[in-house]
Design a protein around this motif. Structure first.
Motif, short mmCIF file in Angstrom:
data_model
loop_
_atom_site.label_atom_id
_atom_site.label_comp_id
_atom_site.label_asym_id
_atom_site.label_seq_id
_atom_site.Cartn_x
_atom_site.Cartn_y
_atom_site.Cartn_z
N GLY A 221 0.97 -1.12 0.12
CA GLY A 221 0.00 -0.06 -0.22
C GLY A 221 0.83 1.20 0.25
O GLY A 221 1.94 1.29 -0.35
N PHE A 222 0.26 2.44 0.50
CA PHE A 222 0.88 3.57 0.29
C PHE A 222 2.15 3.78 1.31
O PHE A 222 3.15 4.51 1.12
N GLY A 223 1.91 2.87 2.35
CA GLY A 223 3.04 3.00 3.11
C GLY A 223 4.34 2.57 2.79
O GLY A 223 5.46 2.75 3.23
N MET A 262 -4.93 -4.55 -8.75
CA MET A 262 -5.56 -3.64 -7.45
C MET A 262 -6.62 -4.47 -6.75
O MET A 262 -7.47 -5.11 -7.44
N SER A 266 -13.06 -1.58 -6.33
CA SER A 266 -13.14 -1.52 -7.79
C SER A 266 -11.96 -2.43 -8.48
O SER A 266 -11.69 -2.16 -9.57
N GLY A 267 -11.67 -3.21 -7.75
CA GLY A 267 -10.40 -4.06 -8.35
C GLY A 267 -11.00 -5.61 -8.41
O GLY A 267 -11.94 -5.60 -8.59
N SER A 317 5.37 -3.12 12.68
CA SER A 317 6.82 -2.79 12.42
C SER A 317 6.80 -1.75 11.38
O SER A 317 5.95 -1.58 10.36
N TRP A 319 7.64 -1.89 7.36
CA TRP A 319 7.66 -2.84 6.65
C TRP A 319 8.84 -3.30 6.13
O TRP A 319 9.10 -4.63 5.74
#
Ligand SMILES: Cc1cc2nc3c(=O)[nH]c(=O)nc-3n(C[C@H](O)[C@H](O)[C@H](O)COP(=O)(O)OP(=O)(O)OC[C@H]3O[C@@H](n4cnc5c(N)ncnc54)[C@H](O)[C@@H]3O)c2cc1C
Length: 339
Positions: A221-223, A262, A266-267, A317, A319
Protein backbone atom coordinates in the motif's frame (compact mmCIF):
# COMPACT_ATOMS: atom_id res chain seq x y z
CA UNK A 1 -41.04 -0.67 -23.63
CA UNK A 2 -42.80 -4.04 -23.52
CA UNK A 3 -40.55 -5.89 -21.09
CA UNK A 4 -42.46 -9.15 -21.57
CA UNK A 5 -40.72 -9.49 -24.95
CA UNK A 6 -37.36 -9.91 -23.22
CA UNK A 7 -36.31 -13.47 -22.30
CA UNK A 8 -33.06 -15.22 -21.49
CA UNK A 9 -29.71 -14.40 -19.90
CA UNK A 10 -26.78 -13.22 -22.00
CA UNK A 11 -23.19 -13.31 -20.78
CA UNK A 12 -20.67 -11.21 -22.68
CA UNK A 13 -17.63 -13.48 -22.89
CA UNK A 14 -14.28 -11.74 -23.15
CA UNK A 15 -11.16 -13.29 -24.62
CA UNK A 16 -7.57 -12.52 -23.78
CA UNK A 17 -4.92 -13.93 -26.08
CA UNK A 18 -6.27 -17.27 -27.17
CA UNK A 19 -8.50 -17.94 -24.18
CA UNK A 20 -11.84 -16.98 -22.71
CA UNK A 21 -11.08 -15.23 -19.42
CA UNK A 22 -12.04 -16.90 -16.13
CA UNK A 23 -14.29 -13.97 -15.18
CA UNK A 24 -16.57 -14.76 -18.15
CA UNK A 25 -16.63 -18.49 -17.37
CA UNK A 26 -17.56 -17.69 -13.76
CA UNK A 27 -20.41 -15.48 -14.99
CA UNK A 28 -21.71 -18.27 -17.22
CA UNK A 29 -21.92 -20.48 -14.11
CA UNK A 30 -23.66 -17.66 -12.22
CA UNK A 31 -26.14 -17.31 -15.09
CA UNK A 32 -27.05 -21.00 -14.74
CA UNK A 33 -27.64 -20.44 -11.00
CA UNK A 34 -29.94 -17.49 -11.77
CA UNK A 35 -31.70 -19.55 -14.43
CA UNK A 36 -32.46 -22.22 -11.79
CA UNK A 37 -34.29 -19.57 -9.75
CA UNK A 38 -36.43 -18.31 -12.64
CA UNK A 39 -39.77 -20.01 -13.18
CA UNK A 40 -39.65 -19.75 -16.99
CA UNK A 41 -36.27 -21.55 -17.22
CA UNK A 42 -34.56 -19.02 -19.54
CA UNK A 43 -31.76 -19.93 -21.90
CA UNK A 44 -28.18 -19.02 -20.93
CA UNK A 45 -26.45 -17.53 -23.96
CA UNK A 46 -22.76 -16.71 -24.25
CA UNK A 47 -22.09 -13.76 -26.53
CA UNK A 48 -18.59 -13.84 -27.94
CA UNK A 49 -17.26 -11.04 -30.12
CA UNK A 50 -13.92 -11.13 -31.87
CA UNK A 51 -11.94 -12.44 -34.78
CA UNK A 52 -11.66 -16.24 -35.04
CA UNK A 53 -13.65 -16.80 -31.84
CA UNK A 54 -15.96 -19.64 -32.89
CA UNK A 55 -13.32 -22.08 -31.64
CA UNK A 56 -14.36 -21.19 -28.06
CA UNK A 57 -17.89 -22.63 -28.39
CA UNK A 58 -17.05 -25.95 -26.67
CA UNK A 59 -15.45 -24.13 -23.73
CA UNK A 60 -18.48 -21.86 -23.35
CA UNK A 61 -20.83 -24.89 -23.41
CA UNK A 62 -18.67 -26.68 -20.85
CA UNK A 63 -19.10 -23.76 -18.45
CA UNK A 64 -22.85 -23.46 -18.83
CA UNK A 65 -23.91 -21.89 -22.15
CA UNK A 66 -27.05 -23.38 -23.74
CA UNK A 67 -26.44 -21.25 -26.81
CA UNK A 68 -23.52 -19.23 -28.17
CA UNK A 69 -23.98 -16.14 -30.32
CA UNK A 70 -20.79 -15.69 -32.33
CA UNK A 71 -20.00 -12.23 -33.68
CA UNK A 72 -16.91 -12.97 -35.71
CA UNK A 73 -15.25 -10.43 -37.93
CA UNK A 74 -11.76 -9.23 -38.76
CA UNK A 75 -12.74 -5.75 -37.53
CA UNK A 76 -12.71 -7.08 -33.96
CA UNK A 77 -9.13 -8.36 -34.21
CA UNK A 78 -7.86 -5.18 -32.56
CA UNK A 79 -9.77 -4.05 -29.50
CA UNK A 80 -11.94 -0.98 -30.03
CA UNK A 81 -14.47 -0.30 -27.28
CA UNK A 82 -16.85 1.44 -29.68
CA UNK A 83 -17.07 -1.59 -32.00
CA UNK A 84 -17.46 -4.11 -29.19
CA UNK A 85 -20.08 -2.05 -27.32
CA UNK A 86 -22.13 -1.43 -30.43
CA UNK A 87 -21.97 -5.10 -31.40
CA UNK A 88 -23.08 -6.15 -27.90
CA UNK A 89 -25.94 -3.64 -27.99
CA UNK A 90 -27.03 -4.90 -31.42
CA UNK A 91 -27.02 -8.50 -30.16
CA UNK A 92 -29.32 -7.41 -27.30
CA UNK A 93 -31.51 -5.46 -29.68
CA UNK A 94 -31.91 -8.48 -31.91
CA UNK A 95 -32.26 -11.29 -29.33
CA UNK A 96 -33.90 -9.31 -26.49
CA UNK A 97 -32.40 -10.88 -23.35
CA UNK A 98 -33.88 -9.91 -19.99
CA UNK A 99 -30.45 -9.95 -18.30
CA UNK A 100 -26.96 -9.20 -19.64
CA UNK A 101 -23.91 -9.99 -17.48
CA UNK A 102 -20.48 -8.49 -18.18
CA UNK A 103 -17.18 -9.02 -16.38
CA UNK A 104 -16.00 -5.99 -14.38
CA UNK A 105 -12.70 -5.96 -16.27
CA UNK A 106 -10.99 -3.01 -17.92
CA UNK A 107 -12.70 -3.88 -21.21
CA UNK A 108 -16.01 -4.88 -19.60
CA UNK A 109 -16.19 -1.53 -17.86
CA UNK A 110 -15.97 0.23 -21.20
CA UNK A 111 -18.14 -2.11 -23.23
CA UNK A 112 -20.96 -2.75 -20.71
CA UNK A 113 -21.96 0.83 -19.81
CA UNK A 114 -21.54 2.01 -23.43
CA UNK A 115 -23.85 -0.77 -24.61
CA UNK A 116 -26.30 0.13 -21.80
CA UNK A 117 -26.32 3.74 -23.00
CA UNK A 118 -27.03 2.66 -26.59
CA UNK A 119 -29.85 0.41 -25.33
CA UNK A 120 -31.22 3.15 -23.06
CA UNK A 121 -31.09 0.92 -20.00
CA UNK A 122 -29.18 0.94 -16.72
CA UNK A 123 -26.18 -1.05 -15.56
CA UNK A 124 -25.23 -1.96 -12.00
CA UNK A 125 -21.43 -1.96 -11.90
CA UNK A 126 -19.20 -4.07 -9.63
CA UNK A 127 -21.97 -6.22 -8.19
CA UNK A 128 -20.89 -8.44 -5.32
CA UNK A 129 -24.02 -10.58 -5.44
CA UNK A 130 -26.71 -11.36 -7.99
CA UNK A 131 -30.02 -13.01 -7.19
CA UNK A 132 -33.62 -13.48 -8.25
CA UNK A 133 -36.08 -12.25 -5.65
CA UNK A 134 -39.24 -14.17 -4.76
CA UNK A 135 -41.27 -11.72 -6.86
CA UNK A 136 -39.04 -12.56 -9.84
CA UNK A 137 -37.08 -9.27 -9.88
CA UNK A 138 -33.39 -9.47 -10.76
CA UNK A 139 -31.47 -8.24 -7.72
CA UNK A 140 -28.07 -6.62 -8.21
CA UNK A 141 -26.16 -5.95 -5.01
CA UNK A 142 -23.48 -3.26 -5.16
CA UNK A 143 -21.22 -1.98 -2.39
CA UNK A 144 -21.46 1.70 -1.51
CA UNK A 145 -19.63 3.99 0.90
CA UNK A 146 -16.44 1.95 0.74
CA UNK A 147 -18.20 -1.38 1.12
CA UNK A 148 -19.77 -0.41 4.45
CA UNK A 149 -23.24 -0.46 2.89
CA UNK A 150 -24.64 -2.87 0.32
CA UNK A 151 -27.23 -1.40 -2.03
CA UNK A 152 -29.95 -3.42 -3.78
CA UNK A 153 -30.38 -2.31 -7.38
CA UNK A 154 -33.44 -3.22 -9.43
CA UNK A 155 -34.25 -2.29 -13.00
CA UNK A 156 -38.00 -2.85 -13.22
CA UNK A 157 -38.92 -0.72 -16.23
CA UNK A 158 -36.10 -1.22 -18.72
CA UNK A 159 -34.58 -4.15 -20.48
CA UNK A 160 -32.10 -5.68 -20.59
CA UNK A 161 -31.10 -5.52 -16.93
CA UNK A 162 -27.32 -5.19 -17.06
CA UNK A 163 -24.82 -6.00 -14.34
CA UNK A 164 -21.06 -6.37 -14.06
CA UNK A 165 -19.16 -8.48 -11.57
CA UNK A 166 -15.46 -8.80 -11.07
CA UNK A 167 -13.46 -12.03 -11.06
CA UNK A 168 -13.26 -14.30 -8.05
CA UNK A 169 -16.67 -13.63 -6.47
CA UNK A 170 -18.43 -16.70 -7.85
CA UNK A 171 -17.10 -20.10 -8.84
CA UNK A 172 -16.89 -21.62 -12.30
CA UNK A 173 -19.26 -24.54 -12.79
CA UNK A 174 -18.31 -27.36 -15.14
CA UNK A 175 -20.99 -29.13 -17.22
CA UNK A 176 -19.10 -32.09 -18.71
CA UNK A 177 -20.35 -33.17 -22.13
CA UNK A 178 -22.74 -30.21 -22.51
CA UNK A 179 -23.22 -28.89 -26.02
CA UNK A 180 -24.43 -25.48 -27.10
CA UNK A 181 -26.40 -24.35 -30.12
CA UNK A 182 -24.42 -21.87 -32.21
CA UNK A 183 -25.82 -18.83 -33.91
CA UNK A 184 -23.75 -16.48 -36.06
CA UNK A 185 -24.66 -12.83 -36.10
CA UNK A 186 -22.67 -10.10 -37.75
CA UNK A 187 -24.35 -6.72 -37.35
CA UNK A 188 -23.28 -3.54 -39.11
CA UNK A 189 -21.07 -1.66 -36.67
CA UNK A 190 -19.90 1.89 -37.33
CA UNK A 191 -18.48 2.87 -33.95
CA UNK A 192 -16.90 6.29 -33.91
CA UNK A 193 -15.60 5.70 -37.44
CA UNK A 194 -12.27 7.31 -38.20
CA UNK A 195 -12.51 9.59 -35.15
CA UNK A 196 -10.75 6.76 -33.38
CA UNK A 197 -7.57 5.27 -34.77
CA UNK A 198 -5.51 2.50 -33.25
CA UNK A 199 -1.90 3.60 -33.62
CA UNK A 200 -0.15 0.80 -31.80
CA UNK A 201 -0.98 -2.15 -29.59
CA UNK A 202 1.47 -2.64 -26.75
CA UNK A 203 1.06 -5.99 -25.06
CA UNK A 204 1.93 -6.49 -21.43
CA UNK A 205 4.42 -9.29 -21.83
CA UNK A 206 5.66 -9.27 -18.24
CA UNK A 207 5.54 -12.81 -16.93
CA UNK A 208 3.93 -12.42 -13.57
CA UNK A 209 1.95 -14.88 -11.50
CA UNK A 210 -1.73 -14.09 -12.00
CA UNK A 211 -3.65 -12.90 -8.94
CA UNK A 212 -6.58 -15.22 -9.54
CA UNK A 213 -4.44 -18.37 -9.40
CA UNK A 214 -1.84 -17.26 -6.86
CA UNK A 215 -1.65 -19.22 -3.62
CA UNK A 216 0.35 -16.43 -2.03
CA UNK A 217 -0.11 -12.73 -2.59
CA UNK A 218 2.25 -10.03 -1.40
CA UNK A 219 0.22 -6.82 -1.29
CA UNK A 220 1.56 -3.33 -0.83
CA UNK A 221 0.00 0.00 0.00
CA UNK A 222 0.84 3.67 0.27
CA UNK A 223 3.07 2.94 3.26
CA UNK A 224 5.67 1.42 0.91
CA UNK A 225 6.64 5.03 0.15
CA UNK A 226 8.46 4.95 -3.18
CA UNK A 227 9.38 3.01 -6.32
CA UNK A 228 12.52 1.51 -4.80
CA UNK A 229 10.42 0.14 -1.96
CA UNK A 230 7.91 -1.25 -4.41
CA UNK A 231 10.64 -3.02 -6.41
CA UNK A 232 11.76 -4.65 -3.19
CA UNK A 233 8.23 -5.87 -2.55
CA UNK A 234 8.06 -7.33 -6.07
CA UNK A 235 11.33 -9.10 -5.40
CA UNK A 236 9.90 -10.69 -2.28
CA UNK A 237 6.83 -11.88 -4.21
CA UNK A 238 9.08 -13.35 -6.89
CA UNK A 239 11.25 -15.19 -4.36
CA UNK A 240 8.16 -16.60 -2.66
CA UNK A 241 6.67 -17.67 -6.02
CA UNK A 242 3.65 -15.46 -5.39
CA UNK A 243 1.88 -12.55 -7.06
CA UNK A 244 1.92 -8.87 -6.15
CA UNK A 245 -1.28 -7.01 -5.36
CA UNK A 246 -1.74 -3.32 -4.65
CA UNK A 247 -4.06 -0.75 -3.15
CA UNK A 248 -5.46 2.23 -5.05
CA UNK A 249 -2.82 4.72 -3.80
CA UNK A 250 0.07 2.42 -4.79
CA UNK A 251 -1.39 2.26 -8.29
CA UNK A 252 -2.03 6.01 -8.39
CA UNK A 253 1.57 6.67 -7.39
CA UNK A 254 2.64 4.69 -10.46
CA UNK A 255 4.78 2.23 -8.50
CA UNK A 256 2.97 -0.47 -10.42
CA UNK A 257 1.21 0.01 -13.73
CA UNK A 258 -0.69 -3.24 -13.50
CA UNK A 259 -4.21 -2.00 -12.83
CA UNK A 260 -5.54 -5.54 -12.83
CA UNK A 261 -3.62 -6.20 -9.62
CA UNK A 262 -5.55 -3.65 -7.56
CA UNK A 263 -7.43 -5.48 -4.84
CA UNK A 264 -10.79 -4.27 -3.56
CA UNK A 265 -14.14 -2.78 -4.50
CA UNK A 266 -13.02 -1.40 -7.83
CA UNK A 267 -10.33 -4.02 -8.33
CA UNK A 268 -10.25 -7.79 -7.96
CA UNK A 269 -11.38 -10.08 -5.17
CA UNK A 270 -8.64 -12.54 -4.26
CA UNK A 271 -8.59 -15.97 -2.64
CA UNK A 272 -4.93 -16.89 -1.94
CA UNK A 273 -4.00 -19.30 0.82
CA UNK A 274 -1.78 -16.58 2.26
CA UNK A 275 -2.07 -12.78 1.97
CA UNK A 276 0.93 -10.81 3.14
CA UNK A 277 0.10 -7.10 3.34
CA UNK A 278 2.66 -4.32 3.85
CA UNK A 279 1.93 -0.65 4.55
CA UNK A 280 -1.82 -1.03 4.01
CA UNK A 281 -4.23 0.78 6.34
CA UNK A 282 -7.20 -1.57 5.82
CA UNK A 283 -9.84 0.67 4.25
CA UNK A 284 -13.08 -1.20 3.56
CA UNK A 285 -12.58 -0.55 -0.18
CA UNK A 286 -9.52 -2.79 0.01
CA UNK A 287 -10.48 -5.36 2.66
CA UNK A 288 -13.71 -6.32 0.88
CA UNK A 289 -11.42 -7.82 -1.78
CA UNK A 290 -9.49 -10.05 0.65
CA UNK A 291 -12.44 -11.72 2.38
CA UNK A 292 -11.72 -14.97 0.54
CA UNK A 293 -8.05 -15.10 1.60
CA UNK A 294 -6.92 -17.95 3.88
CA UNK A 295 -4.34 -16.61 6.32
CA UNK A 296 -3.97 -12.84 6.45
CA UNK A 297 -0.67 -11.48 7.74
CA UNK A 298 -0.30 -7.70 7.93
CA UNK A 299 2.67 -5.48 8.62
CA UNK A 300 2.00 -1.89 9.61
CA UNK A 301 3.90 0.55 11.81
CA UNK A 302 0.63 1.74 13.35
CA UNK A 303 -0.53 -0.58 16.14
CA UNK A 304 -4.12 0.59 15.60
CA UNK A 305 -4.29 0.22 11.81
CA UNK A 306 -7.75 -1.16 10.84
CA UNK A 307 -6.13 -3.87 8.69
CA UNK A 308 -5.22 -5.67 11.92
CA UNK A 309 -8.92 -6.16 12.68
CA UNK A 310 -9.24 -8.51 9.69
CA UNK A 311 -5.78 -10.12 10.06
CA UNK A 312 -4.85 -13.50 11.53
CA UNK A 313 -1.36 -12.26 12.36
CA UNK A 314 -0.29 -8.68 12.99
CA UNK A 315 3.26 -7.40 12.86
CA UNK A 316 3.74 -3.85 14.16
CA UNK A 317 6.88 -2.76 12.39
CA UNK A 318 8.38 -0.74 9.59
CA UNK A 319 7.54 -2.86 6.52
CA UNK A 320 11.06 -2.62 5.11
CA UNK A 321 12.66 -4.31 8.10
CA UNK A 322 10.41 -7.34 7.67
CA UNK A 323 10.80 -7.50 3.89
CA UNK A 324 14.60 -7.18 4.14
CA UNK A 325 14.65 -9.97 6.69
CA UNK A 326 12.48 -12.24 4.56
CA UNK A 327 14.51 -11.57 1.40
CA UNK A 328 17.73 -12.26 3.31
CA UNK A 329 16.34 -15.56 4.64
CA UNK A 330 15.05 -16.61 1.22
CA UNK A 331 18.38 -15.83 -0.44
CA UNK A 332 20.21 -17.89 2.16
CA UNK A 333 17.76 -20.75 1.92
CA UNK A 334 17.70 -20.95 -1.85
CA UNK A 335 21.26 -19.86 -2.40
CA UNK A 336 20.10 -17.24 -4.91
CA UNK A 337 22.56 -14.98 -6.63
CA UNK A 338 21.74 -11.41 -5.67
CA UNK A 339 20.71 -9.08 -8.45
C1 LIG B 1 -15.23 4.59 -4.79
C2 LIG B 1 -13.88 4.16 -4.25
C3 LIG B 1 -13.40 2.92 -4.61
C4 LIG B 1 -12.16 2.50 -4.12
N1 LIG B 1 -11.70 1.26 -4.48
C5 LIG B 1 -10.54 0.82 -3.96
C6 LIG B 1 -10.07 -0.50 -4.27
O1 LIG B 1 -10.66 -1.26 -5.03
N2 LIG B 1 -8.92 -0.89 -3.69
C7 LIG B 1 -8.20 -0.09 -2.83
O2 LIG B 1 -7.15 -0.53 -2.33
N3 LIG B 1 -8.61 1.15 -2.56
C8 LIG B 1 -9.76 1.62 -3.09
N4 LIG B 1 -10.18 2.89 -2.78
C9 LIG B 1 -9.32 3.72 -1.90
C10 LIG B 1 -9.53 3.34 -0.44
O3 LIG B 1 -10.65 4.00 0.10
C11 LIG B 1 -8.29 3.69 0.43
O4 LIG B 1 -7.99 5.05 0.24
C12 LIG B 1 -7.07 2.84 0.07
O5 LIG B 1 -7.38 1.46 0.11
C13 LIG B 1 -5.95 3.12 1.08
O6 LIG B 1 -4.78 2.54 0.59
P1 LIG B 1 -3.52 2.29 1.49
O7 LIG B 1 -3.90 1.41 2.64
O8 LIG B 1 -2.44 1.83 0.61
O9 LIG B 1 -3.10 3.77 1.96
P2 LIG B 1 -3.28 4.51 3.33
O10 LIG B 1 -4.70 4.48 3.78
O11 LIG B 1 -2.63 5.83 3.17
O12 LIG B 1 -2.45 3.65 4.37
C14 LIG B 1 -1.05 3.54 4.39
C15 LIG B 1 -0.70 2.70 5.60
O13 LIG B 1 0.70 2.46 5.59
C16 LIG B 1 1.17 2.51 6.91
N5 LIG B 1 2.59 2.83 6.84
C17 LIG B 1 3.17 4.02 6.51
N6 LIG B 1 4.51 3.90 6.52
C18 LIG B 1 4.78 2.62 6.88
C19 LIG B 1 5.98 1.89 7.07
N7 LIG B 1 7.18 2.44 6.87
N8 LIG B 1 5.88 0.59 7.46
C20 LIG B 1 4.67 0.01 7.68
N9 LIG B 1 3.52 0.66 7.53
C21 LIG B 1 3.55 1.94 7.11
C22 LIG B 1 0.33 3.58 7.59
O14 LIG B 1 0.31 3.38 9.01
C23 LIG B 1 -1.03 3.36 6.95
O15 LIG B 1 -1.82 2.48 7.73
C24 LIG B 1 -11.40 3.34 -3.27
C25 LIG B 1 -11.91 4.59 -2.91
C26 LIG B 1 -13.12 5.00 -3.41
C27 LIG B 1 -13.65 6.35 -3.01
Amino acid sequence: MDISLYKGIHVFCETRGDKVIDNSLELLGEATVLKGKMAHNPEVTAVIIGSDVEKHVDTLAKYGADKVIVVDDEKYSTYRPDYFAEALAKVSDEYKPEIVLVGATLKGEEIGPTAAKILDTGMAAHCVELDIREDGEFLQVVPAFGGKVLGDILCPNHRPQMASMKAGLVDKIVFEGKEAAVEKFNPEVAGYGDKLEVLEVIEDTAEKVSLSNAELIVAGGFGIGDQAGWDKLEKLAELLGGATGCTRPALDEGWTEREETMVGTSGVAIKPKVYLGFGISGAAHHTCGIKGAGTIISVNKDDYAPIFEVSDYKVVSDWEKIVDLLIERLYNKRDFKRS
